[in-house]
Design a protein around this motif. Sequence first.
Motif, PDB file in Angstrom:
ATOM      1  N   ARG A   1      -2.706  13.104  -8.842  1.00 42.46           N
ATOM      2  CA  ARG A   1      -1.994  14.065  -9.700  1.00 42.46           C
ATOM      3  C   ARG A   1      -1.509  13.417 -10.990  1.00 42.46           C
ATOM      4  O   ARG A   1      -1.348  14.080 -11.999  1.00 42.46           O
ATOM      5  CB  ARG A   1      -0.796  14.655  -8.952  1.00 42.46           C
ATOM      6  CG  ARG A   1      -1.156  15.588  -7.829  1.00 42.46           C
ATOM      7  CD  ARG A   1       0.073  16.328  -7.286  1.00 42.46           C
ATOM      8  NE  ARG A   1       1.240  15.494  -7.049  1.00 42.46           N
ATOM      9  CZ  ARG A   1       1.498  14.847  -5.912  1.00 42.46           C
ATOM     10  NH1 ARG A   1       0.656  14.936  -4.885  1.00 42.46           N
ATOM     11  NH2 ARG A   1       2.591  14.139  -5.773  1.00 42.46           N
ATOM     12  N   SER A   2      -1.281  12.100 -10.971  1.00 47.59           N
ATOM     13  CA  SER A   2      -0.705  11.398 -12.119  1.00 47.59           C
ATOM     14  C   SER A   2      -1.735  10.854 -13.096  1.00 47.59           C
ATOM     15  O   SER A   2      -1.373  10.367 -14.149  1.00 47.59           O
ATOM     16  CB  SER A   2       0.152  10.227 -11.615  1.00 47.59           C
ATOM     17  OG  SER A   2       1.164  10.693 -10.773  1.00 47.59           O
ATOM     18  N   ARG A   3      -2.996  10.900 -12.744  1.00 51.06           N
ATOM     19  CA  ARG A   3      -4.027  10.280 -13.596  1.00 51.06           C
ATOM     20  C   ARG A   3      -4.032  10.811 -15.025  1.00 51.06           C
ATOM     21  O   ARG A   3      -4.308  10.078 -15.961  1.00 51.06           O
ATOM     22  CB  ARG A   3      -5.405  10.466 -12.978  1.00 51.06           C
ATOM     23  CG  ARG A   3      -5.596   9.611 -11.752  1.00 51.06           C
ATOM     24  CD  ARG A   3      -7.049   9.496 -11.380  1.00 51.06           C
ATOM     25  NE  ARG A   3      -7.218   9.115  -9.991  1.00 51.06           N
ATOM     26  CZ  ARG A   3      -6.916   7.942  -9.468  1.00 51.06           C
ATOM     27  NH1 ARG A   3      -6.397   7.017 -10.221  1.00 51.06           N
ATOM     28  NH2 ARG A   3      -7.120   7.692  -8.195  1.00 51.06           N
TER      29      ARG A   3
ATOM     30  N   ARG B   1       0.816  -1.220   0.000  1.00 53.30           N
ATOM     31  CA  ARG B   1       0.000   0.000   0.000  1.00 53.30           C
ATOM     32  C   ARG B   1       0.849   1.269   0.000  1.00 53.30           C
ATOM     33  O   ARG B   1       0.350   2.363  -0.208  1.00 53.30           O
ATOM     34  CB  ARG B   1      -0.949  -0.001   1.201  1.00 53.30           C
ATOM     35  CG  ARG B   1      -0.250   0.139   2.527  1.00 53.30           C
ATOM     36  CD  ARG B   1      -1.210  -0.086   3.706  1.00 53.30           C
ATOM     37  NE  ARG B   1      -0.533   0.133   4.956  1.00 53.30           N
ATOM     38  CZ  ARG B   1      -0.452   1.302   5.567  1.00 53.30           C
ATOM     39  NH1 ARG B   1      -1.027   2.364   5.058  1.00 53.30           N
ATOM     40  NH2 ARG B   1       0.202   1.425   6.699  1.00 53.30           N
ATOM     41  N   MET B   2       2.160   1.142   0.223  1.00 56.08           N
ATOM     42  CA  MET B   2       3.070   2.287   0.256  1.00 56.08           C
ATOM     43  C   MET B   2       3.814   2.492  -1.065  1.00 56.08           C
ATOM     44  O   MET B   2       4.520   3.472  -1.218  1.00 56.08           O
ATOM     45  CB  MET B   2       4.126   2.084   1.344  1.00 56.08           C
ATOM     46  CG  MET B   2       3.588   1.798   2.700  1.00 56.08           C
ATOM     47  SD  MET B   2       2.998   3.290   3.471  1.00 56.08           S
ATOM     48  CE  MET B   2       2.991   2.794   5.176  1.00 56.08           C
ATOM     49  N   LEU B   3       3.671   1.566  -1.994  1.00 58.34           N
ATOM     50  CA  LEU B   3       4.491   1.567  -3.202  1.00 58.34           C
ATOM     51  C   LEU B   3       3.777   2.126  -4.420  1.00 58.34           C
ATOM     52  O   LEU B   3       2.623   1.773  -4.683  1.00 58.34           O
ATOM     53  CB  LEU B   3       4.936   0.135  -3.528  1.00 58.34           C
ATOM     54  CG  LEU B   3       5.852  -0.535  -2.517  1.00 58.34           C
ATOM     55  CD1 LEU B   3       6.030  -1.996  -2.882  1.00 58.34           C
ATOM     56  CD2 LEU B   3       7.186   0.176  -2.452  1.00 58.34           C
ATOM     57  N   ILE B   4       4.461   2.934  -5.179  1.00 61.49           N
ATOM     58  CA  ILE B   4       3.926   3.395  -6.460  1.00 61.49           C
ATOM     59  C   ILE B   4       3.780   2.200  -7.392  1.00 61.49           C
ATOM     60  O   ILE B   4       2.785   2.056  -8.079  1.00 61.49           O
ATOM     61  CB  ILE B   4       4.842   4.475  -7.067  1.00 61.49           C
ATOM     62  CG1 ILE B   4       4.794   5.736  -6.211  1.00 61.49           C
ATOM     63  CG2 ILE B   4       4.449   4.777  -8.509  1.00 61.49           C
ATOM     64  CD1 ILE B   4       5.804   6.786  -6.589  1.00 61.49           C
TER      65      ILE B   4
ATOM     66  N   PRO C   1      -2.098   7.679   2.203  1.00 60.16           N
ATOM     67  CA  PRO C   1      -2.567   9.005   1.780  1.00 60.16           C
ATOM     68  C   PRO C   1      -1.628   9.722   0.804  1.00 60.16           C
ATOM     69  O   PRO C   1      -2.081  10.293  -0.183  1.00 60.16           O
ATOM     70  CB  PRO C   1      -2.703   9.772   3.089  1.00 60.16           C
ATOM     71  CG  PRO C   1      -2.978   8.711   4.103  1.00 60.16           C
ATOM     72  CD  PRO C   1      -2.178   7.516   3.662  1.00 60.16           C
ATOM     73  N   TYR C   2      -0.307   9.690   1.053  1.00 62.51           N
ATOM     74  CA  TYR C   2       0.611  10.366   0.137  1.00 62.51           C
ATOM     75  C   TYR C   2       0.555   9.717  -1.249  1.00 62.51           C
ATOM     76  O   TYR C   2       0.678  10.379  -2.265  1.00 62.51           O
ATOM     77  CB  TYR C   2       2.047  10.389   0.678  1.00 62.51           C
ATOM     78  CG  TYR C   2       2.754   9.056   0.577  1.00 62.51           C
ATOM     79  CD1 TYR C   2       3.445   8.711  -0.575  1.00 62.51           C
ATOM     80  CD2 TYR C   2       2.709   8.146   1.627  1.00 62.51           C
ATOM     81  CE1 TYR C   2       4.081   7.485  -0.675  1.00 62.51           C
ATOM     82  CE2 TYR C   2       3.342   6.926   1.527  1.00 62.51           C
ATOM     83  CZ  TYR C   2       4.027   6.594   0.373  1.00 62.51           C
ATOM     84  OH  TYR C   2       4.651   5.386   0.279  1.00 62.51           O
ATOM     85  N   LEU C   3       0.352   8.397  -1.285  1.00 56.32           N
ATOM     86  CA  LEU C   3       0.287   7.700  -2.556  1.00 56.32           C
ATOM     87  C   LEU C   3      -1.026   8.024  -3.282  1.00 56.32           C
ATOM     88  O   LEU C   3      -1.031   8.224  -4.502  1.00 56.32           O
ATOM     89  CB  LEU C   3       0.422   6.196  -2.339  1.00 56.32           C
ATOM     90  CG  LEU C   3       0.494   5.332  -3.592  1.00 56.32           C
ATOM     91  CD1 LEU C   3       1.605   5.787  -4.525  1.00 56.32           C
ATOM     92  CD2 LEU C   3       0.686   3.876  -3.202  1.00 56.32           C
TER      93      LEU C   3
END
Length: 143
Positions: A131-133, A19-22, A123-125
């Motif tokens: 923003r990346s969509r 859950r923390m990984l891009i 949350p940060y991800l």
Amino acid sequence: FTISFSHFVPRQELLPEKRMLIMADLHKVSGSDHLEAQLRQLMPDVHCFGHTHIPMDLTLDGVRYVQWSLGTPREQKGQTRVVFGPMRIYDGSTGGELPQHWCHWTRHYELYARDLSRTAAAPYLQSYLARSRGNGYAARVVG
């Protein structure tokens, strides 16, 4: 003093939680029971590994695991407190093994226990993915 090396990550605990990984699929190609079994037989003092480009300097079950991907100065600055460049882990002229280096994810798991029951992106991800969509990237990494 024994130092072993592998390209691949020998244990899942050497990665942040999914859950923390891009790149959420990174766990599918990381962690090898066979490689870890070989390490248990060898019992090195330090095992250096690669593959994920996520700096780690963590001791588990008596073995110090180190990943120090050089990446870019910006990447290292965000994840470590060491000046950009190779990491020294042993120096015979100063008495042997050098102390553990500060790495963001190593420190995170010293402070917080892993919670694999939580599966929603951190949350940060979520913010990063929102923003990346526009460039289609989010659709490829979440999954």
